[in-house]
Design an enzyme around this catalytic site. Sequence first.
Site, mmCIF file in Angstrom:
data_model
loop_
_atom_site.group_PDB
_atom_site.id
_atom_site.type_symbol
_atom_site.label_atom_id
_atom_site.label_comp_id
_atom_site.label_asym_id
_atom_site.label_seq_id
_atom_site.Cartn_x
_atom_site.Cartn_y
_atom_site.Cartn_z
ATOM 1 C CB SER A 196 -0.928 0.002 1.212
ATOM 2 O OG SER A 196 -0.164 -0.105 2.396
ATOM 3 C CG ASN B 293 -3.438 -3.472 13.987
ATOM 4 O OD1 ASN B 293 -2.945 -3.530 12.858
ATOM 5 N ND2 ASN B 293 -3.870 -4.546 14.632
ATOM 6 C CB THR C 177 -39.570 27.730 -7.958
ATOM 7 O OG1 THR C 177 -40.731 28.060 -8.723
ATOM 8 C CG2 THR C 177 -39.318 28.821 -6.930
ATOM 9 C CG HIS C 178 -41.105 23.972 -10.007
ATOM 10 N ND1 HIS C 178 -41.421 22.718 -9.551
ATOM 11 C CD2 HIS C 178 -41.610 24.848 -9.092
ATOM 12 C CE1 HIS C 178 -42.121 22.824 -8.415
ATOM 13 N NE2 HIS C 178 -42.236 24.106 -8.116
ATOM 14 C CG ASN D 30 -17.018 24.199 -24.240
ATOM 15 O OD1 ASN D 30 -17.989 24.811 -24.678
ATOM 16 N ND2 ASN D 30 -16.334 23.321 -24.942
ATOM 17 C CD GLU E 24 -19.082 21.300 -18.994
ATOM 18 O OE1 GLU E 24 -19.729 20.615 -19.777
ATOM 19 O OE2 GLU E 24 -18.137 22.039 -19.354
ATOM 20 C CE1 TYR F 103 -5.973 -2.230 10.070
ATOM 21 C CE2 TYR F 103 -5.239 -4.507 9.920
ATOM 22 C CZ TYR F 103 -5.353 -3.247 9.369
ATOM 23 O OH TYR F 103 -4.851 -2.992 8.127
ATOM 24 C CD GLN G 114 -3.395 -2.074 2.684
ATOM 25 O OE1 GLN G 114 -2.727 -2.566 3.594
ATOM 26 N NE2 GLN G 114 -3.227 -2.423 1.429
ATOM 27 C CE LYS H 6 -3.977 3.410 5.225
ATOM 28 N NZ LYS H 6 -5.053 2.806 6.076
#
Length: 465
Positions: free
Chosen positions: A23, A116, A161-162, A291, A296, A323, A328, A331
């Site tokens: 890891s 741990n 609204t809507h 754009n 986005e 544990y 793991q 993370k």
Amino acid sequence: MKKLWGGRFKKGMHPVLKCFSYSLYVDYQLLESELEIDIAWAKMLGRTGLLTKSESAKLVRSLASLMRELIPSDPHDKLPKAWLQDYEDVHTLIQSRLEKKAGSLGKKIHTGRSRNDLVVASTRLWARKKLSEIQKKILVFQKSLLSAAARSRDLKIAGMTHFRKAQPVLLAHHFLAYLEMIEEDRARLAAAMARLDLLVLGSAALAGTSLPIDQKFLARELGYSKIVTNSMAAVSDRAFMTEIVSGLAILWMHLSRLAEDFILWNSEYLGFIEIDDAFATGSSLMPHKKNPDVFELIRGRASVIFGHLQTLLVLQKGLPLTYQRDLQEDKPAFFDSVNKTGLALDVLSLTLNGVTFNAEALKRSVEEDALYATDLLEYLVEKKIPFSEAHEAVGRAMRFAIDHRRPLESLGLHEFRRFSKAFGADVYNLFNETVSVTAKRTKGSTHPERVRAQIKQWRIRLDAH
Ligand code: ARG
């Protein structure tokens, strides 16, 4: 490379399992926090007699020099690729480098602890630092919202609204709405941060340890005011991460909503804003395009954060104490949520500062008779017409205007009076955005004086930080 375990094994680990389980490529991010913890730990071991004073001092020196070597501005820079295969995780990396520096004395650093408790301790420390950075970035973002509100203080927009035109509001009121929502997010994260204030070291693997670990000293060294009260909870629970990511997810929900507003406003269909060229992108095919990709990406990336929250919840659900290696997987979700949030706030603040408003398009948005129907209704209520009767009258006048393809405003007084006798010649004053917003009087409303007062209060509030 040496592992932190192995004595009871006859064989080394199969390379495929290494690939599967190592890891370091994720937890290298804990390097700095973990070295800080190690330094405090080495000092503590010296005070309790588990190390001699000179052993302790030597370890501290070696760790400090590791810190200088391994922590450049971007820790990723200095991580040789081969290490990712050589070291199981950040804890193993530090242990091996320390043994290279301090010789066999390095073998004493892990006295009285387990990965741990260590991994939770490092992650909490990492989170505390990162979240205080995020808090600052939220503040900068709030200031950019406030500046947008101040820049647009005289502009009105058709509130929706809507996604249908509803009533005129001040554009500044719209920005202040986000400012307020984000303020709550900041408070939520601050509350989660307060719960990070807990020293979990001394929990060891799960049961605590018989060795004389001085937790009070460690807490003082590392700046914690509380010390673990249950070692099993300490090594098992990832609620602190879940809570933070949930707070971040709510923040992203708001950011994404704001992004959507800006995407719509930026469209030629509305044309309310112009984005600075430095924060827009083009098309590889259509030469005319400009754009709103920042917004986005914010809208899209929110889904990644929501996914991370889901990961953390499901990861812990049904997991027996204490544990389990499953943990793991916390993370990547946690680090990515926090890291992406910082960057998003940076880019949004800058983009917002470069947005300009198209006053004519905004003005056009409020030049529509229907936006004032509610003002007509309230006008009739002021003239003592019962609310639902007034609603019906304005509704029928509107229906009449639609059927005759005429603006409501073009109805003659005699026509208005067909729907309610309470209409007088002053009804025509109502078809005006300034009259409309100025008529609002409730606290929190879009009345320009209220909005101006809000801007002033926010300025004082944000400057106080
Ligand atoms: N890489 C592990 C994690 O992130 C560190 C703790 C490993 N502990 C263990 N007993 N294998 O959770």
